[in-house]
Design an enzyme around this catalytic site. Structure first.
Site, PDB file in Angstrom:
ATOM      1  N   CYS A 116       0.816  -1.221   0.000  1.00 10.67           N
ATOM      2  CA  CYS A 116       0.000   0.000   0.000  1.00 10.67           C
ATOM      3  C   CYS A 116       0.846   1.267   0.000  1.00 10.67           C
ATOM      4  CB  CYS A 116      -0.962  -0.024   1.179  1.00 10.67           C
ATOM      5  SG  CYS A 116      -2.219  -1.300   0.953  1.00 10.67           S
ATOM      6  N   HIS A 257      -2.957   7.091   2.708  1.00  7.12           N
ATOM      7  CA  HIS A 257      -3.434   5.831   2.142  1.00  7.12           C
ATOM      8  C   HIS A 257      -4.763   5.464   2.793  1.00  7.12           C
ATOM      9  CE1 HIS A 257      -3.788   1.794   0.837  1.00  7.12           C
ATOM     10  NE2 HIS A 257      -3.604   1.300   2.052  1.00  7.12           N
ATOM     11  N   ASN A 287      -9.984   0.089  -0.183  1.00  7.09           N
ATOM     12  CA  ASN A 287      -8.524   0.151  -0.238  1.00  7.09           C
ATOM     13  C   ASN A 287      -8.075  -0.326  -1.621  1.00  7.09           C
ATOM     14  OD1 ASN A 287      -5.785  -0.206  -0.038  1.00  7.09           O
ATOM     15  ND2 ASN A 287      -5.840  -1.346   1.885  1.00  7.09           N
TER      16      ASN A 287
HETATM   17  N1  COA Z   1     -18.187  -8.531   9.171  1.00  3.41           N
HETATM   18  C1  COA Z   1     -18.574  -8.876  10.420  1.00  3.41           C
HETATM   19  N2  COA Z   1     -17.711  -9.319  11.335  1.00  3.41           N
HETATM   20  C2  COA Z   1     -16.434  -9.444  10.980  1.00  3.41           C
HETATM   21  C3  COA Z   1     -15.983  -9.125   9.700  1.00  3.41           C
HETATM   22  C4  COA Z   1     -16.923  -8.670   8.774  1.00  3.41           C
HETATM   23  N3  COA Z   1     -16.590  -8.332   7.516  1.00  3.41           N
HETATM   24  N4  COA Z   1     -14.651  -9.348   9.631  1.00  3.41           N
HETATM   25  C5  COA Z   1     -14.281  -9.797  10.840  1.00  3.41           C
HETATM   26  N5  COA Z   1     -15.360  -9.865  11.650  1.00  3.41           N
HETATM   27  C6  COA Z   1     -15.430 -10.308  13.028  1.00  3.41           C
HETATM   28  C7  COA Z   1     -14.274 -11.183  13.436  1.00  3.41           C
HETATM   29  O1  COA Z   1     -14.498 -12.533  13.038  1.00  3.41           O
HETATM   30  C8  COA Z   1     -14.293 -11.027  14.942  1.00  3.41           C
HETATM   31  O2  COA Z   1     -15.276 -11.849  15.473  1.00  3.41           O
HETATM   32  P1  COA Z   1     -15.034 -12.603  16.859  1.00  3.41           P
HETATM   33  O3  COA Z   1     -14.873 -11.485  17.881  1.00  3.41           O
HETATM   34  O4  COA Z   1     -16.272 -13.385  17.023  1.00  3.41           O
HETATM   35  O5  COA Z   1     -13.793 -13.409  16.697  1.00  3.41           O
HETATM   36  C9  COA Z   1     -14.756  -9.585  15.130  1.00  3.41           C
HETATM   37  O6  COA Z   1     -15.352  -9.180  13.893  1.00  3.41           O
HETATM   38  C10 COA Z   1     -13.626  -8.640  15.412  1.00  3.41           C
HETATM   39  O7  COA Z   1     -12.570  -8.922  14.519  1.00  3.41           O
HETATM   40  P2  COA Z   1     -11.292  -8.048  14.466  1.00  3.41           P
HETATM   41  O8  COA Z   1     -10.345  -8.637  13.469  1.00  3.41           O
HETATM   42  O9  COA Z   1     -10.803  -7.842  15.866  1.00  3.41           O
HETATM   43  O10 COA Z   1     -11.914  -6.685  13.923  1.00  3.41           O
HETATM   44  P3  COA Z   1     -11.243  -5.321  13.748  1.00  3.41           P
HETATM   45  O11 COA Z   1     -12.002  -4.312  14.465  1.00  3.41           O
HETATM   46  O12 COA Z   1      -9.771  -5.412  13.979  1.00  3.41           O
HETATM   47  O13 COA Z   1     -11.477  -5.043  12.202  1.00  3.41           O
HETATM   48  C11 COA Z   1     -10.272  -5.085  10.145  1.00  3.41           C
HETATM   49  C12 COA Z   1     -10.966  -5.911  11.228  1.00  3.41           C
HETATM   50  C13 COA Z   1      -9.677  -6.048   9.124  1.00  3.41           C
HETATM   51  C14 COA Z   1     -11.292  -4.199   9.496  1.00  3.41           C
HETATM   52  C15 COA Z   1      -9.189  -4.219  10.834  1.00  3.41           C
HETATM   53  O14 COA Z   1      -8.389  -5.036  11.619  1.00  3.41           O
HETATM   54  C16 COA Z   1      -8.338  -3.492   9.859  1.00  3.41           C
HETATM   55  O15 COA Z   1      -8.779  -2.569   9.213  1.00  3.41           O
HETATM   56  N6  COA Z   1      -7.063  -3.869   9.771  1.00  3.41           N
HETATM   57  C17 COA Z   1      -6.135  -3.234   8.902  1.00  3.41           C
HETATM   58  C18 COA Z   1      -6.334  -3.752   7.529  1.00  3.41           C
HETATM   59  C19 COA Z   1      -5.530  -2.964   6.552  1.00  3.41           C
HETATM   60  O16 COA Z   1      -5.360  -1.792   6.708  1.00  3.41           O
HETATM   61  N7  COA Z   1      -5.046  -3.657   5.537  1.00  3.41           N
HETATM   62  C20 COA Z   1      -4.308  -3.071   4.500  1.00  3.41           C
HETATM   63  C21 COA Z   1      -3.039  -2.552   5.003  1.00  3.41           C
HETATM   64  S1  COA Z   1      -2.385  -1.462   3.928  1.00  3.41           S
END
Ligand code: COA
Length: 332
Positions: A116, A257, A287
């Site tokens: 990214c 980003h 993204n």
């Molecule tokens: N819809 C509903 N629930 C979801 C989900 C979705 N699309 N994706 C994950 N969950 C659930 C998980 O399974 C988890 O459930 P559990 O508590 O029963 O295990 C819960 O939501 C929380 O998951 P978590 O991974 O802790 O959520 P989060 O708040 O960290 O959000 C992301 C997940 C991926 C959105 C977040 O971590 C993120 O944005 N990360 C960075 C990603 C990024 O920037 N990538 C590119 C880098 S350049």
């Protein structure tokens, strides 16, 4: 005494494929909701390329849009730098394919792989070629077709990514103009384990096994990526500001980003930047990896949040881990 040659951006344009994938459609594909996606990430919809449309195609459309907005003779392009992690193929490079599709006769170019941070790193590289005095026109492109490596059954990944591209023209600044002022950048390979696409390279060449094990898809530990991105984006932006004896209050426009709305607003808050100076278009595009920063520059211009003379901060964190921040004075 010879003056320092600065590079400046003299035009920007983006391109996204026409097909839109909404959260409502994703609700039917995986166990998710519009509310969850909007609250946790800030995306409403993203654009998805049709089958057979590759990174070079989006890049070419972005350059055509750039030419339409800021006419220039394609034959005067000295260098093409393409940031991408979804090249059409392992080789030839996307830059070669773009050169051929646009019919630019006497140029050269290459791809930059930085996740990214791909556009930011490409911009840094292009800037150096202008600053050296050797080149007058460098096309810097960020283009990614993330849908080509997205597992649309993995709800933690498929809601985040979209396809898109953007292109800027870099040229020498006039005497007295700041142009691109400075950048900082860093890689920390320990982060490779948190965001990667394991299959298809020399370690795991494509085989029935790599397909069965879904190794040609994005693998992401979202929590760890998120934690690192929040910390690192703040660190890199503060580092480039301090280096130039500036503070967040001096920045007129913050173009980061677009990975997660919360990462962008947390950085802005840390730097003391009000939200009206922060560009957010993740709601419409998701993204798009190397496409996000030029697409966000275009949004900033459309929303009249970016004008000549503004001090602009660009920032990115991506797979690798890669990170960087660039300061520039907007030139048009
Ligand atoms: N819809 C509903 N629930 C979801 C989900 C979705 N699309 N994706 C994950 N969950 C659930 C998980 O399974 C988890 O459930 P559990 O508590 O029963 O295990 C819960 O939501 C929380 O998951 P978590 O991974 O802790 O959520 P989060 O708040 O960290 O959000 C992301 C997940 C991926 C959105 C977040 O971590 C993120 O944005 N990360 C960075 C990603 C990024 O920037 N990538 C590119 C880098 S350049």
């Amino acid at each position: 005494m010879s003056r320092r040659i600065a590079a400046k951006i003299t035009g920007v344009a983006g391109y996204v494929p026409p097909r839109v994938l909404t959260n409502a459609e994703l609700e039917k594909m995986v166990d998710t909701t519009n509310e969850w996606i909007m609250e946790r990430v800030g995306i409403r919809e993203r654009h998805i390329a049709d089958k057979g449309v590759a990174a070079s195609d989006l890049a070419v459309e972005a350059v055509k849009n750039l030419q339409a907005k800021h006419p220039f003779d394609l034959q005067t392009v000295d260098l093409i730098v393409v940031g991408t992690v979804t090249p059409d193929m392992m080789y030839p490079s996307t830059a070669c394919l773009v050169q051929h599709k646009l019919g630019i006769e006497n140029t050269w170019g290459f791809d930059v792989s930085a996740g990214c941070s791909g556009f930011l790193y490409s911009l840094n590289v292009g800037t150096k070629f202008i600053e050296s005095g050797q080149y007058k026109r460098v096309l810097v492109i960020g283009s990614d077709v993330n849908s080509s490596m997205t597992d649309f059954t993995d709800r933690a990944v498929c809601i985040i990514f979209g396809d898109g591209a953007g292109a800027v023209m870099l040229e020498p600044a006039q005497e007295g103009e700041d142009g691109i002022i400075d950048h900082v950048a860093q890689v920390e390979g320990i982060g490779g384990q948190y965001l990667y696409m394991p299959g298809g390279g020399s370690l795991h060449p494509a085989s029935h096994e790599t397909v069965e094990k879904k190794m040609h898809y994005i693998h992401q530990d979202g929590k760890n990526v998120f934690k690192y991105a929040v910390k690192k984006m703040a660190e890199m932006t503060e580092r480039v500001l301090e280096k130039n004896k500036l503070t967040g209050q001096d920045v007129d426009c913050f173009i980061a980003h677009q990975a997660n709305r919360r990462i962008i607003t947390a950085t802005a808050e840390r730097l003391g930047m009000p939200l009206e100076k922060v560009i957010i278009n993740i709601d419409r595009f998701g993204n798009t990896t190397a496409g996000t920063i030029p697409l966000a520059m275009q949004t900033a211009l459309e929303e009249k949040k970016l004008k000549e003379g503004d001090l602009v901060m660009l920032a990115a964190v991506g797979a690798g881990f890669t990170s960087g921040a660039t300061l520039l004075r907007w030139a048009y």
